[in-house]
Structures are given as structure tokens and as C-alpha cells.
Design an enzyme around this catalytic site. Structure first.
Site, short mmCIF file in Angstrom:
data_model
loop_
_atom_site.label_atom_id
_atom_site.label_comp_id
_atom_site.label_asym_id
_atom_site.label_seq_id
_atom_site.Cartn_x
_atom_site.Cartn_y
_atom_site.Cartn_z
N HIS A 113 3.02 -3.88 6.27
CA HIS A 113 1.97 -2.88 6.08
C HIS A 113 2.00 -1.88 7.23
O HIS A 113 2.89 -1.91 8.09
CB HIS A 113 0.60 -3.56 6.02
CG HIS A 113 0.33 -4.26 4.72
ND1 HIS A 113 -0.71 -3.93 3.88
CD2 HIS A 113 0.98 -5.28 4.12
CE1 HIS A 113 -0.70 -4.72 2.83
NE2 HIS A 113 0.32 -5.55 2.95
N HIS A 130 0.87 -1.17 0.00
CA HIS A 130 0.00 0.00 0.00
C HIS A 130 0.91 1.22 0.00
O HIS A 130 1.72 1.41 0.92
CB HIS A 130 -0.93 0.00 1.20
CG HIS A 130 -1.99 -1.05 1.12
ND1 HIS A 130 -2.49 -1.72 2.22
CD2 HIS A 130 -2.66 -1.55 0.05
CE1 HIS A 130 -3.42 -2.57 1.84
NE2 HIS A 130 -3.53 -2.49 0.53
N GLU A 175 1.69 3.30 3.11
CA GLU A 175 2.11 2.58 4.31
C GLU A 175 3.61 2.32 4.17
O GLU A 175 4.03 1.36 3.51
CB GLU A 175 1.30 1.30 4.46
CG GLU A 175 -0.19 1.58 4.66
CD GLU A 175 -1.06 0.34 4.64
OE1 GLU A 175 -0.52 -0.78 4.76
OE2 GLU A 175 -2.30 0.48 4.49
N GLU A 214 1.39 -5.45 10.45
CA GLU A 214 1.02 -4.04 10.56
C GLU A 214 2.02 -3.41 11.52
O GLU A 214 2.08 -3.76 12.69
CB GLU A 214 -0.41 -3.91 11.09
CG GLU A 214 -1.47 -4.61 10.25
CD GLU A 214 -1.83 -3.84 8.99
OE1 GLU A 214 -1.43 -2.67 8.88
OE2 GLU A 214 -2.52 -4.41 8.12
#
Length: 1037
Positions: free
Chosen positions: A252, A140, A143, A366
Site C-alpha cells: 500500500h 487501492h 497507491e 505502507e
């Protein structure tokens, strides 16, 4: 006005915030969260070993393990655009040519390179048995922490090669492929300081790359994922299949958690833990005692280990509790890890596609709640993640590895390496394999076409490097390959084939040869254990195999003999037809002894101690002629037995045999009306299977209220439930039930434990409350149950809670040809006081009052319908039950959708309607369906404290029988306060307009207005820097 309203929402949303949810705040668990942390998958798999630093090194443990090393100068720990990133990578290639190689995996939509830097002692070549590991960042575009972390990791590997023992060892023993940015186009559209916006998230075509891979369930794909794979994903898929990658992480941002497959659930719903390689039916078949929950898969355990390995070496990710995240009030995780679909479902993700289509295992990390941190945040973020990356990549050097060769020392490409409840992997062109495994003992089977398979046991020790195990496969039929035992196939239907004599043993040996060479292909759903000469020493392995059927092959006149007790014999087994087929295949044999009938044979079979297996003796003649034909015949019989086993209607959880379904249905119908239908329904992706205790439930429909339980409480009515499920799923008939499936959710319970075999009348259904309590435990949204039974031709209803039972019962009866014609039931037998064709029951009846346990039953809040659809003295056949009740059942379920569906509330809210005698609580997720007759109704929704939250009028009619209302969570009593607050904010804004405008410009606000491209779950948020009291997010409004 929209900016002012956004500021107002921020002001009132901060009044209750107690916990610091800034990006650098610590994580604290509540008492309830600590309890949950002792019940999750990590604890289930690893118990107290989750605290063992050999299994899961901490940040401090890794720091000591790595030792002193040259880290990156803090002035270089900042964001790097495409040109700066390219320069960084090229500088490493130029400065460290002996351990780096820079290449491109492809180009982005706008023509930027998808750079990959290899770091290894021999970077330009694959060394035999050296693991290929990879890290992908910046999928992404906005990110970016992963993008920077990959650059920093590459730098420290190069800087410290030959200086730091730990890092040098990694470079010497693995080949790292480091891709800093998979979406360089999106990055260029992002902006520093972005916490949760979508600016730059997608690629240049506005497609989310992590929703754009081919997906197992195409209908689950979100619009943000586009349709055909994007150019970036095409390049990456080709890249993933060009190297024998073993382990990977996809970096991410937006929360702080390690996430593992699967990301997509069968139903496409959020919050459904979806484990990889989990074959529930196979597990239950091997654990028929039902005394423990079926275990999840070996790969699920491995993914839990990999995820916690990353989380535990982070300074705080591993902690249980709420942390800064995607939600305005943070994200809550247990032990810092989550199953993807258990968090929220995601179709078209890279880690799911990779698991299904390559040898590689990947998790998604994440890395923090700021998607695009400012430069000053990067040193802290790198400090937190540096040891997690190293600890995780170490895992790529564990498990078992080796070479597969044949007897001539030629490498065997494309050999299959299998472990129980784990994915199969394929050997490379050089015969290499790497199989990551969780700690413990594992049986590994290696097979290849034309070669005899072999199985070995490997012990994986936590913290140890991979076990080297080379294996040589011999050619099928060689004398050296003759074994005392063979395993063929990996299906869930387990069948053993064995012999006690020479001629039978030769036939079993020949079957082993034919199934090895591929000249006879066994059914894909079958696993065979072949034992040419059964001895006492092999009894333990046979018992561990736990076959559902055993074929005893013997010399003697061509015939079959059953050794099993009748309850183990498949209900469809027809000995006469089996003998007829056997004679057609092998012909009449010469007269000889009937060894299967000798007492010593029966004693040897009994000595096998397979109490639950169907044991069938097969005599194949008195000589060893036509062995190939005899072996193929035995294999065919095994396939036939498999078909009879899966078509049997006996429940996997039932302990008593059922009525003979073969009396009532033709063979092709059998698949539709027994539990064999479930596999087909799952293949068509029609149902979601849930297991709760000893019960199985199958969800079908829209996944929204109303939720209706359909329970067959007798063996005789099971067939109707299964046939109903099959018909509602059939593409040719499914459209007939769209009014039901598109507007409601059906929860089928086609079989119950210890189901009733005998027909009888009912004057209560209260004894089923415990059963329905289990159903509510599995599906809390249930508020109505339809009970399928016999013992009469009538309907009974319970109307105590939502007031729908009576109208549903009347609808059912009015559309049933036999029930509607009389005021009393048509069956001659039954209870004298239960002759009415329709009447009310109650949960609070005599049977219920006899319960002295004091237990509160959730089932007391269900309305119910008991439909009795057959007389006891009728032929016990059940083939007609669904056809007789199809129209009435359909009409009742359509009537069930008449009312208003309330969504958007919160737990504790209640709803009442003008005619209702009591308020009803909203169910899980703040939803509830309120049944209503035609007409206009006033609906009132109250807060948990009893204050009025919302009220509205709803009109129900035959043309529009179903209404849906979103009630939100903001109280209508706040209107006056809202107006006053807005006026105050207008004044304050006017007075401070220069200050606010300055802040907004620094945040890039005016550049971001108008973007719609958001992550699916992006809420309002509070900024976490020095201006957090002044900055507000209007973009998401």
C-alpha cells in the site's frame, strides 16, 4: 472563500512545523520515543536480537548477501498504466518462457484482467514441497508504489536467473505469484503527484477493497467497504484458496510502516493492540503463579518478526520516530512496525480474512507517504524497497516443512498441523505442509481423522532454511500405535487421565482409540493427556501439562474417591451424584478389592506433586469386560469435570476459595453469574477484555464518555456484577438498557485479587485507592466508580471532583425498595456511627491520612458511590442481589449520562461550568463528560496556557439529558488575525493569480474538485516538491 480559507490554514499550520516531513527526509526519534522503542513488542519478543543482522538483515547486509546483479535501467523506473503494465508482463513471459507463466486471477468491475505473473524454475506446475509465495500490489488504485515494485521485482528475478546466485536460488526454491494490480480500474482514475487524496482509491463501484472482505465483526464495517464482496475480492478469495500460499505481502502507500494482523479490534476502537491466536485464558491456566505477564501468541511473535524483517532492510522504515505519513504532522511509529488495530481498526481487510481462512500469513506494507509518486521519484523508492522485498520473501523458505503419510505411504490430505498459541494449518492434497515459526523450539502436533496423532519438537534457527520433517501417522488401535502417552483435543481446559494398574490402563488405551477414530468426541474446550501406565519417567511431562484435574482410573468396586485437598475440589462437584451416575453407566461390579482406598495408591497420587489439580479416583470394576463402555464413561466424566471447573466461581486471580455458588443458583444460571460468563459475552461480542497487572476489566457500551467503573470488592457481590454484565448483553433484555449503553461506557471489575470473603461494614473506601489507581491505568477516561459491597443496606458517596456522587447516591436510594423507606439502614449490626441510609465519604479521611507513602493517587480524582446491599447476618446467598438492585442501578447509570460530553479538544485543556468550584482537565483524547443538572449552563473551555478557547451555553432537561459539543482546537482569539490574514491572502492571490492557477492545474486540482471518496484519516497536508510553498490542498475542505 473555501480556497482562501484553506490557504490560510496552511499558512498558520506551517508556523510550528520544525521537523522535515518530506517524502525523502530521514527519521529521528525523541528521547521519549527511544524509551518506547525499548518497551514494544519487538523488544519484548527479541530483546537485543533485534540488532542481530542474522535475525534482521539491514539494507547493507542484504546488498552484500545478494551481491552484484543486473538492475532495471533507470529510464524504465516510472509509472505504468494498465496497457503499459500488461505489455511489461507479456514481454517477460515472451522473453523468459522457461521461468514465467502469466495468468489472470479474474476481472475487475470494468473488465480489466487481474494479472498474475509466476516466476519459478517450473512455473506451470507445483513442485512437491516448494513454497508458493505471493505479492499483491495496488489494492487501492491510487497507491501505486507497490504496483511498480512488483513489476521491477519480476524483472530482476528474470534478468538475473542463471547470473546471480542469490536470485537464482530464490527462483529455484520458491514459486512467486506476483499481482501488480488488484484494482486496475481505480489506478486509471488516479493522478501522478497525488500524496494523500482518495482519487482512484476505491474500485469502479466506489468501494474500498480493503474494507470489503468478509469480516469477523460485521458491525465494525465502514460504509466505504460496501456490503457484499466486490467482483475483484470474489476473484481474489477464490485465488487465495486455489494455491497453498505460505507467505504474502500486500503493498500500500500513504505512510511508511510494516503493519501486521489483526487489523480489527474486538470493540472496533482504534489503538487496541489485537494479537492473533492469543488465548489469554489458556495461558493464565498454565501460569497460575501470576508472577509474570501472560505471553502473547507464537504467531504474534512471528508477525512481529516478519514485519521488522521488511522494515529493517529498508533504508529508513525501521527507524523509530515521526515520518511523512497520513497525518498533516506525519505518522509516528516505533521500530517502523505496528499492529494493525494498535494503529487504527479496520474491518473487512484482506490480511485478517486470509489469516482466518487460509494457511497463508500476510502483512501490509505502507511504502511511502506519496500514494501516487511522480516518475522522477520512482528510482529512489525502488532503491529503498528492493532489498526489503527480497529479505521478506526469504522468510517464506523458513520454519518447518514436510509430508504427512500413513503407514502404507499414502499421502494424508487435510491433516491438521498445530502449534501452541498459533493457528492450525491444513495439509495439501499431496500431504504437504509448510509452517512458518519464529526462532526457538516448538512442539508441533499432526493429527488426522482415523489416524493416531503424533507430536515432534522442531528447532528453528534464525537465518536457516526450513527444517524438513516428514511424519507417518498410524491407524487408530494398531498395536504399533499404542503409546505411553496420548494427547487429545486442543481446548483450554486441561485434564489428565491415567492409571496405575492393568485394567485401568486398558480402559485408558481404549479411550485413546475411541477419541482417535472419532467414535467418542471429546468436548472442544478440553485437552486430554492420556497415560495408560503412569511411571516416574512420565511425571515431568504430566507436570509440564499442568492439568486442572486428574482422573485416576483403577480396578475395583464401582465408585469415586477424591484425593485432593478441599480447596482444589470444584465447588459444584457432588460426589454422591457422580457415584450415582457411574453406577447407572457401569452397573454394580462383583465384590473385589477397593484399590483406590489402599495407602499405596494414595502415596502414588501424592507423589505426582500436582498441588493445584483436582484429583479424582474412578474405579471401573474388576474385569476388562465392556471396555468400550468403560472408556466412554471415563470420557463423559472428563467432560462433566470440565463443566464443573469452568462454572466454578473462583477467580482466576484469586488465591482463596469463594462461597459455594451452587447453593444459590441453578446449573443453567451458573454460567451467567461466574467468570464462566465472560466467554459467552465475548462470543456475543459484548465486551472488550483488558488486563492490567493482576486485574481484569471488561468494557461495555458506546466507547465514549462518561466512563464508569463498577467494582465488586467482595466475593458475595461478584455474582451481581457478572449477572449485570450478562443481562446487559442478553439480546432479549439489552434494549432495556440502551439509554445507558448508547450514551456511556461501563467498565466492569467483577473480581479483585485476594477478594474479601467475610462480610463487614465500611466507614471508608480509601484502602481501595490502589485498586482504583490500577483501573485508571487501564482506562484513563474513568471519572466515577460504583463499589458493590455488603455489610449494610445503605449508600455512601464521594462528591469531591465532578460533583456527581451525591445526586447518583440519591437516585440509587430513591429507586431501591428497602433503602428508600427509612432514614437509617435496616441492618442491626455494623458501625454505630454508620447508621444513616445515605451520607458522604471522602478520599481525604483518616484512613487516607494514615498512608505515609507519599504516593499521589489518580483515584483521588474519582467521584464514587459505595452501595452496601446486604446485611451480614443474612443468608450468604447472593442470588437475590441483582434483582433487588436492578432498578436502582439502572436509574443511577441513566442519571450518570445527564450532562454535556465535550469532544475534539487536546490534552492539557480544562473545562469549567457555572456552578463548579474548580476546572477539570480533559481526559485522554481531549474528551470529558461534565455532569449537569437540568437547566441552562455556561461551559468554558481553556487552553493549556489558561486562555479562553471556547464558551457555550448548554440546556439539560429530562427530554434531552445528554448534550455533546465538539470544541475543535482553533482558538476563538484568532478571529481578528483570521480576518486580517484572509484580506491579505485575497490581495496576494489577486496579484499572483496566474502563478497559483498554473500550479493548481499542474496538480490536477480542478479535476479533483468534488470527490468525497477519502481515506478515513486524510488531513490537510503540505506538498513536498519544489512548489510546496505555493501549493495548498482545498480538496479535503
Amino acid at each position: 472563500m473555501r480556497p482562501l480559507f484553506g490557504l490560510f490554514l496552511l499558512v498558520i499550520s506551517t508556523t510550528w512545523a520544525q521537523q522535515d516531513l518530506s517524502w525523502k527526509a530521514d527519521i529521528f526519534a525523541s528521547e521519549r520515543e527511544n524509551e518506547m522503542a525499548e518497551q514494544d513488542a519487538l523488544t519484548r519478543y527479541f530483546g537485543n536480537d533485534k540488532k542481530n543482522t542474522t535475525f534482521f538483515p539491514t539494507w547493507d547486509t542484504m546488498k552484500a548477501k545478494v551481491g552484484d546483479f543486473i538492475n532495471i535501467n533507470s529510464t524504465r523506473l516510472k509509472n505504468h498504466n494498465y496497457n503499459e503494465m500488461t505489455a511489461w508482463l507479456r514481454a517477460l513471459r515472451l522473453n523468459y518462457p522457461n521461468i514465467t507463466h502469466l495468468y489472470s486471477a479474474g476481472k475487475s468491475t470494468e473488465g480489466r484482467e487481474l494479472w498474475v505473473l509466476i516466476v519459478s524454475d517450473k512455473p506451470k506446475e507445483h513442485e512437491l514441497l516448494e513454497a508458493e509465495l505471493k505479492i499483491v500490489g495496488n489494492m487501492h488504485g491510487n497507491e501505486v508504489v507497490g504496483r511498480e515494485a512488483v513489476l521491477y521485482l519480476a524483472e530482476i528475478l528474470c534478468l538475473n536467473y542463471g547470473r546471480n546466485k542469490y536470485l537464482t536460488d530464490l527462483v529455484d526454491n520458491a514459486r512467486f505469484h506476483l499481482m501488480p494490480s488488484m484494482n486496475p480500474d481505480g489506478y486509471e482514475k488516479g493522478f501522478a503527484g497525488d500524496r494523500i487524496s482518495a482519487m482512484g482509491r476505491a474500485n469502479a463501484n466506489d468501494v474500498d477493497l480493503n474494507r470489503n472482505f468478509p469480516t469477523k465483526y460485521p458491525e465494525h464495517r465502514e460504509s466505504s467497504g460496501g456490503s457484499d464482496p466486490e467482483i475483484e475480492n470474489i476473484a481474489v478469495m477464490k485465488w487465495l484458496q486455489s494455491y497453498p500460499f505460505v507467505l504474502s505481502t500486500n503493498l500500500h502507500g500513504g505512510s511508511l510502516v510494516a503493519n501486521y494482523p489483526y487489523d480489527d479490534s474486538v470493540t472496533g476502537q482504534d489503538g487496541i493492540y489485537t494479537a492473533v491466536s492469543f488465548d489469554l485464558k489458556k495461558r493464565i491456566a498454565r501460569d497460575r503463579t501470576r508472577t509474570r505477564k501472560p505471553p502473547l501468541s507464537a504467531d504474534d511473535k512471528l508477525f512481529v518478526e516478519l514485519s521488522y524483517r521488511y522494515a529493517r532492510a529498508h533504508t529508513k522504515m525501521w527507524k523509530t520516530g515521526r515520518r511523512c505519513g497520513l497525518s498533516a504532522d506525519g505518522d509516528n511509529f516505533i521500530n517502523g512496525i505496528t499492529n494493525g488495530a494498535g494503529w487504527y481498526h479496520l474491518a473487512g481487510g484482506m490480511q485478517d480474512w486470509q489469516y482466518e481462512n487460509t494457511n497463508c500469513l500476510e502483512i501490509t506494507v505502507e511504502m511511502g507517504c506519496f500514494k501516487f509518486p511522480t516518475d522522477d521519484m520512482m528510482p529512489k523508492l525502488w532503491e529503498e524497497h528492493q532489498y526489503s522485498l527480497l529479505s521478506f520473501m526469504e522468510m517464506g523458505l523458513t520454519g518447518v516443512t514436510g509430508l504427512v503419510t500413513d503407514r502404507n505411504n499414502n499421502t494424508v490430505a487435510n491433516a491438521t498441523i498445530s502449534v501452541d498459541t498459533g493457528k492450525d494449518i491444513i495439509s495439501t492434497e499431496s500431504g504437504e505442509y509448510w509452517r512458518l515459526l519464529p526462532p526457538g523450539d516448538h512442539q508441533v502436533t499432526v493429527s488426522a481423522r482415523g489416524l493416531e496423532s503424533d507430536t515432534f519438537t522442531v528447532t528453528v534457527v534464525p537465518g536457516a532454511r526450513a527444517v524438513r520433517h516428514d511424519i507417518t501417522l498410524l491407524a487408530c488401535g494398531d498395536n504399533e500405535t499404542k503409546s505411553e502417552l496420548y494427547i487429545r483435543g486442543r481446548g483450554k481446559n486441561l485434564i489428565a487421565v491415567l492409571s496405575f494398574d492393568e485394567i485401568g490402563g486398558e480402559a485408558v488405551d481404549e479411550l485413546a482409540r475411541l477419541t482417535c477414530t472419532g467414535d467418542f468426541v471429546i468436548d472442544k474446550d478440553v485437552s486430554l493427556m492420556l497415560i495408560p501406565n503412569m511411571t516416574n519417567e512420565l511425571k515431568g511431562r504430566l507436570s509440564d501439562f499442568d492439568p486442572a484435574a486428574v482422573l485416576i482410573i483403577s480396578e475395583g468396586i464401582v465408585e469415586t474417591v477424591t484425593f485432593s485437598v478441599s480447596e482444589n475440589e470444584p465447588r459444584l462437584f457432588d460426589k454422591a451424584k457422580m457415584d450415582e451416575s457411574l453406577l447407572k453407566a457401569l452397573g454394580n461390579s462383583i465384590e473385589c478389592d477397593r484399590k483406590l482406598l489402599e495407602s499405596k495408591t494414595a502415596l502414588r497420587v501424592d507423589d505426582l506433586q500436582l498441588k493445584k489439580a483436582f484429583e479424582l479416583g474412578i474405579s471401573i470394576g474388576c474385569d476388562a469386560k465392556d471396555l468400550q463402555k468403560k472408556a466412554a464413561t471415563i470420557g463423559t466424566i472428563a467432560d462433566m469435570i470440565k463443566n464443573e471447573l469452568i462454572k466454578d466461581s473462583v477467580s482466576e486471580f484469586s488465591v482463596v476459595p469463594s462461597a459455594h455458588p451452587g447453593d444459590h443458583f441453578t446449573p443453567d444460571q451458573m454460567i451467567l453469574v461466574t467468570n464462566a460468563a465472560v466467554a459467552e459475552l465475548q462470543r456475543k461480542e459484548c465486551v472488550q477484555e483488558l488486563t492490567h497487572g493482576a486485574n481484569k476489566f471488561y468494557l461495555m457500551g458506546a466507547g465514549k464518555p462518561p466512563y464508569t467503573l463498577i467494582a465488586a470488592v467482595e466475593k458475595r457481590t461478584e455474582a451481581m456484577a457478572y449477572e449485570m454484565m450478562s443481562t446487559y448483553c442478553n439480546p432479549d433484555t439489552k434494549s432495556q438498557f440502551s439509554d445507558i449503553l448508547d450514551k456511556s461506557t461501563l467498565v466492569f471489575m467483577p473480581e479483585i485479587p485476594h477478594t474479601q470473603l467475610n462480610c463487614h461494614d465500611y466507614d471508608t473506601i480509601s484502602p481501595f485507592k490502589l485498586l482504583f489507581d490500577e483501573a485508571i491505568g487501564a482506562v484513563p477516561e474513568l471519572d466515577f466508580v460504583i463499589v458493590l459491597a455488603t455489610g449494610g443496606m445503605k449508600v455512601r458517596y464521594i462528591n469531591d471532583t465532578i460533583g456527581i456522587g451525591k445526586s447518583i447516591a440519591e437516585t440509587y436510594r430513591a429507586n431501591h425498595d428497602l433503602m428508600k423507606s427509612t432514614e437509617s439502614e435496616g441492618c442491626a449490626k455494623g458501625f454505630p456511627n454508620e447508621k444513616e441510609a445515605i451520607r458522604a465519604f471522602s478520599w481525604n479521611d483518616n484512613a487516607s491520612r494514615m498512608d505515609k507513602s507519599g504516593v499521589d493517587h489518580p483515584a483521588d480524582n474519582l467521584d464514587a458511590l459505595l452501595v452496601q446491599i446486604g446485611c451480614c447476618y443474612e443468608n450468604m446467598a447472593s442470588g437475590h442481589l441483582y434483582s433487588e438492585n436492578q432498578r436502582s442501578m439502572k436509574s443511577a447509570l441513566i442519571e450518570r449520562t445527564r450532562g454535556v460530553r465535550i469532544i475534539g479538544g487536546i490534552d492539557g485543556m480544562t473545562v469549567s461550568v457555572d456552578h463548579m468550584h474548580k476546572s477539570l482537565p480533559l481526559l485522554r483524547g481531549g474528551r470529558r463528560f461534565i455532569p449537569l443538572p437540568n437547566g441552562e449552563h455556561l461551559v468554558k473551555v481553556r487552553t493549556p496556557g489558561g486562555q479562553m478557547h471556547a464558551q457555550f451555553a448548554v440546556v439539560i432537561s429530562d427530554k434531552h439529558p445528554t448534550s455533546e459539543k465538539f470544541i475543535g482546537v482553533q482558538s476563538s482569539n484568532m478571529v481578528i488575525i483570521t480576518i486580517a490574514s484572509i484580506l491579505m491572502i485575497v490581495c496576494c492571490t489577486f496579484m499572483c493569480r496566474q502563478r497559483v492557477t498554473s500550479v493548481l492545474n499542474r496538480r490536477g486540482f480542478f479535476n479533483g474538485i468534488g470527490s468525497n471518496h477519502g481515506f478515513e484519516r486524510i488531513p490537510l497536508y503540505k506538498s513536498d516538491d519544489e512548489d510546496e510553498d505555493e501549493v495548498f490542498d482545498l480538496q479535503k475542505l
